[in-house]
Design an enzyme around this catalytic site. Structure first.
Site, PDB file in Angstrom:
ATOM      1  N   HIS A 226      68.915  22.090  42.570  1.00  0.00           N
ATOM      2  CA  HIS A 226      68.756  23.385  42.843  1.00  0.00           C
ATOM      3  C   HIS A 226      69.720  24.248  43.528  1.00  0.00           C
ATOM      4  CE1 HIS A 226      65.347  26.126  43.872  1.00  0.00           C
ATOM      5  NE2 HIS A 226      65.978  26.442  44.810  1.00  0.00           N
ATOM      6  N   GLU A 227      70.044  23.821  44.529  1.00  0.00           N
ATOM      7  CA  GLU A 227      71.100  24.499  45.357  1.00  0.00           C
ATOM      8  C   GLU A 227      72.597  24.558  44.556  1.00  0.00           C
ATOM      9  OE1 GLU A 227      69.859  26.060  47.741  1.00  0.00           O
ATOM     10  OE2 GLU A 227      68.027  25.041  47.902  1.00  0.00           O
TER      11      GLU A 227
END
Ligand code: ARG
Ligand code: ZN
Ligand code: CA
Length: 316
Positions: A226-227
C-alpha cells in the site's frame, strides 16, 4: 580511411546462433538437422556497406552493458533496489533478515500479479486487474540502536539530527524505515515530488513482511504494498473524501475507506452506486482483503518512471 571501432569478435558475440545443440536429444546437431541463422552474414555485409552502422552498434552495446551492470532492467522492466533502515530499542524491533526478505518477496508478488490471492479478484474487475511489472531487490540493511520508544509521522526516523538514519541514494534507491511509529499508524509514504532527504516509506516494525500470527490482520506484508503504491503516486481509492476521486478512471468511486474484509459485493452510494473495489491495495482493508492494483493505477505508477517523470532517475 577510418578504422571500424567494432571488432569482428564483438560482432560475433552479438549474434551467436550457430552450432546449436539438438533440443530433443541434447546431442550435438548433425549437419542435416543443424539450424543456421543468417543474421551474422547479413550484419557483416551491412557493416561493409555502411561504416556508420558500427558506431551506432557500439553506442547500443555501451547502453546495454550499463543497463546490465546497474541491474535496473530485468526483462525490460524496472527493478528497484531497496535500502532497509532498521531503528530498534527492543530486540523485537530489530527484525530479522528473514523477515525483511519476506517483505521484499511480498512486494515482488503483489507488483507482478504473482500473489496467490490474485485469482480471487471478482469477475467484475478481472478486466482491469493489473500486473504492474515492477520488481524489487534488497540492496542493503542498515541497523541502528536507539532509545526512542516511538518515532511518529514527522520524518524523525529519516534524520540523524533526531536520532534516525538518513536515506542512502534516495534518487536511485527506495529507502524503507522500519521502526515503531506509534499512534496506531501502520506506515506512511512520501509521494513523488517531495524532498529527497525524506523520500521513501516508513513501516512499523510489527507490520513488516510475513509477521506470523502475532500481528494479524496486518501480517501479510500489504502495508508496504500500500505504501509503495503511494510512493509511486497512487492516492487512496476513496480519494480521501466522501465519494472523492483517486484520479484513476477504472477504479469505482468509494464512499470512504473500508476496513476488515468486506463481503462482496459492497455497493457505493456515490453517483451510479458502483460495486466498490474493496480488494484494491489502496483501500484500508485487512491484509487478506487486498489483492489487486488496477490497470489505471499501473499507468499512474509507470508514468513517474518515464523519462521526464519524477522518478526517472530510478531507471538507469
Ligand atoms: N494506514 C496506512 C496508511 O495510512 C496503511 C494501511 C495499510 N493497510 C493494510 N491492510 N496493511 O497508508
Ligand atoms: Zn495510505
Ligand atoms: Ca476512481
Amino acid at each position: 580511411m577510418k578504422k571500424l571501432i567494432l571488432s569482428a569478435a564483438a560482432c560475433l558475440m552479438l549474434f551467436s546462433c550457430q552450432n546449436e545443440q539438438n533440443e530433443s536429444t541434447n546431442e550435438p546437431a548433425t549437419a542435416a538437422t543443424q539450424r543456421k541463422c543468417a543474421s551474422q552474414d547479413v550484419l557483416e555485409a551491412q557493416l561493409k556497406a555502411d561504416p556508420t552502422l558500427a558506431i551506432r552498434m557500439n553506442e547500443i552495446e555501451a547502453f546495454t552493458q550499463k543497463a546490465m551492470l546497474t541491474k535496473r532492467l530485468v526483462n525490460g522492466k524496472i527493478e528497484i533496489p531497496v535500502v532497509v533502515n532498521v531503528l530498534y530499542r527492543t530486540t523485537a524491533e530489530n527484525i530479522s533478515a528473514t523477515q525483511i526478505q519476506s517483505q521484499i518477496d511480498v512486494l515482488n508478488k503483489d507488483f507482478n500479479a504473482l500473489n496467490s490471492d490474485y485469482n480471487s479478484v471478482p469477475a467484475l474487475f478481472s478486466g482491469v486487474k493489473a500486473n504492474v511489472g515492477i520488481t524489487f531487490v534488497l540492496d542493503q540493511v542498515v541497523r541502528k540502536s536507539t532509545t526512542k520508544t516511538s518515532w511518529g509521522t514527522n520524518d524523525a526516523m529519516k534524520k540523524t539530527s533526531s536520532g534516525g538514519l538518513a536515506p542512502i541514494s534516495p534518487t536511485t534507491k527506495l529507502n524503507l524505515w522500519v521502526c515503531t511509529i506509534g499512534g496506531g499508524i501502520l506506515g506512511y509514504a512520501q509521494f513523488p515530488g517531495g524532498s529527497s532527504a525524506t523520500d521513501g516509506v516508513a513501516i512499523d516494525s510489527k507490520y513488516v513482511g510475513l509477521s506470523g500470527t502475532a500481528n494479524a490482520p496486518y501480517n501479510l506484508g500489504r502495508t508496504a504494498t500500500h505504501e509503495v503504491g503511494h510512493w509511486m503516486n497512487l492516492r487512496h481509492i476513496w480519494g480521501d473524501a466522501n465519494c472523492g476521486s483517486d484520479l484513476v478512471s477504472d477504479t469505482p468511486t468509494h464512499n470512504t475507506s473500508n476496513f476488515g474484509v468486506p463481503a462482496y459485493p459492497h455497493y457505493s452510494t456515490c453517483t451510479g452506486t458502483p460495486v466498490e473495489m474493496t480488494m484494491n491495495y489502496m483501500d484500508y482493508t485487512d491484509d487478506r482483503g487486498m489483492y489487486m492494483f488496477s490497470t489505471g493505477q499501473k499507468s499512474r505508477m509507470s508514468a513517474i518512471f518515464l523519462s521526464g517523470g519524477s522518478r526517472a532517475s530510478f531507471r538507469l
